[in-house]
Design an enzyme around this catalytic site. Structure first.
Site, mmCIF file in Angstrom:
data_model
loop_
_atom_site.group_PDB
_atom_site.id
_atom_site.type_symbol
_atom_site.label_atom_id
_atom_site.label_comp_id
_atom_site.label_asym_id
_atom_site.label_seq_id
_atom_site.Cartn_x
_atom_site.Cartn_y
_atom_site.Cartn_z
ATOM 1 C CD GLN A 192 32.784 39.281 37.931
ATOM 2 O OE1 GLN A 192 32.773 40.375 38.504
ATOM 3 N NE2 GLN A 192 32.304 38.183 38.501
ATOM 4 N N GLY A 233 36.911 47.916 42.563
ATOM 5 C CA GLY A 233 36.371 46.583 42.343
ATOM 6 C C GLY A 233 35.021 46.582 41.649
ATOM 7 C CG HIS A 234 33.045 42.737 41.208
ATOM 8 N ND1 HIS A 234 33.046 41.409 40.910
ATOM 9 C CD2 HIS A 234 33.010 42.796 42.562
ATOM 10 C CE1 HIS A 234 32.985 40.704 42.014
ATOM 11 N NE2 HIS A 234 32.970 41.536 43.034
ATOM 12 C CG ASN A 235 29.017 44.294 41.498
ATOM 13 O OD1 ASN A 235 29.032 44.244 40.275
ATOM 14 N ND2 ASN A 235 28.872 43.233 42.257
#
Length: 329
Positions: A192, A233-235
């Site tokens: 990540q 969450g990511h992004n």
């Protein structure tokens, strides 16, 4: 009144000063030199207090209030008792919030702005008047802007945080996103490599978690308010002025445009867009993109009018079925 053991009252203030603070207008002929000592609710206010009426559901409490002054919409002037001074505002609740902040500033000046048990990496950059609570960990190269308040037991890594933010107890920011390649031989972790970028005036409630991006950044826009126990969450890209309420979850790479409201326990799938100004009702499941300005409810998410129309149809069908069963008996 607020418990003085926990909250310090910075009053009194004159009515004239409170009008300056809130943008409200003093009723014609009122004495602006009257001093107000505290803020209180309509039904519990006493002499020397200021209260407010923003929801007409409580209009019957106004004639009975013991407050010295009341912030009201212009339409409620006829309800104000003779012994109560009216402050007239287009937005009484906002005016009350500004006045309450004057009496009880949100951020008190602390003798120890960075708690002795906090761990701040030497490479981290803290702006002016930043407060860091007990047992909080600020990781390498993290940047935190001026006047930002960080509570106790917070962990922040891989993040750039703006000015005038409030980050409550137990928040985790910048940890690995939930990213891996699925394989029968064993799942393979994807590094990540992004950051979390939090713009100015953002509030993040207790025990919320915000994962860093996998490559692109996770972004929280200016003035957004996030409640307790939210997972981002990511992004994910969240625009400005959004409101995200407790126990909601937003999956990776979702885009939440400006001024969206997501109510409690809603779930948002990844790789979709919720358009500007959309509203998502509590416990809604959002599997696909939503148009700007839409109001949705249910699972899967659908137009709120369609949802209630379907509920009405189902109710009538059940009633007919019950009636038919009774006839057979």
């Amino acid at each position: 009144m607020a418990d003085p053991r926990f909250f310090t009252n910075h009053g009194p203030f004159t009515l004239t000063k409170l009008c300056e603070i809130s943008g409200a207008s003093l009723q014609e002929g009122a004495d602006g030199s009257i001093e107000i000592k505290d803020v209180a609710a309509l039904d519990s206010a006493s002499a020397g207090d200021i209260t407010f009426l923003s929801n007409m559901k409580y209009k019957n409490d106004l004639p009975e209030t013991k407050a010295a002054a009341c912030i009201i919409p212009e339409s409620a002037q006829s309800l104000v008792p003779e012994n109560v001074v009216a402050l007239i505002s287009d937005n009484p609740y906002k005016a009350y919030a500004l006045i309450a902040q004057a009496f009880y500033p949100i951020k008190e000046v602390l003798a120890e702005p960075v708690h002795k048990t906090a761990v701040v990496d030497p490479s981290a950059k803290l702006g002016k008047d930043v407060v860091i609570g007990a047992n909080t960990v600020i990781g390498p190269n993290v940047e935190i802007g001026d006047n930002t308040w960080v509570g106790a037991n917070v962990t922040i890594t891989h993040a750039l945080i703006g000015a005038n933010c409030r980050i409550f107890n137990g928040v985790c920011i910048g940890q690995d996103g939930f990213g891996f390649a699925i394989d029968p031989a064993g799942h393979v972790t994807v590094p990540q490599l992004g950051r979390v970028v939090i713009e100015d005036y953002v509030e993040i409630g207790a025990n919320t978690t915000i994962d860093r991006g996998a490559g692109p950044d996770t972004v929280i826009g200016m003035g957004t308010r996030i409640d307790n126990l939210v997972q981002i969450g990511h992004n994910v890209k969240i625009g400005k002025g959004c409101v995200i309420i407790a126990q909601s979850g937003i999956s990776g790479s979702a885009v939440i445009e400006d001024f969206v409201v997501i109510a409690a326990q809603a779930g948002v799938a990844g790789h979709l867009t919720i358009g500007k100004g959309a509203q998502v009702a509590a416990k809604t499941g959002v599997p696909s993109s939503i148009e700007a300005g839409a109001k949705v409810m249910g699972y899967p998410a659908k137009n709120i009018r369609d949802f209630w129309a379907e509920q009405a149809i189902m109710k009538r069908m059940l009633q007919k079925r019950k009636a038919g069963l009774k006839e057979k008996e």
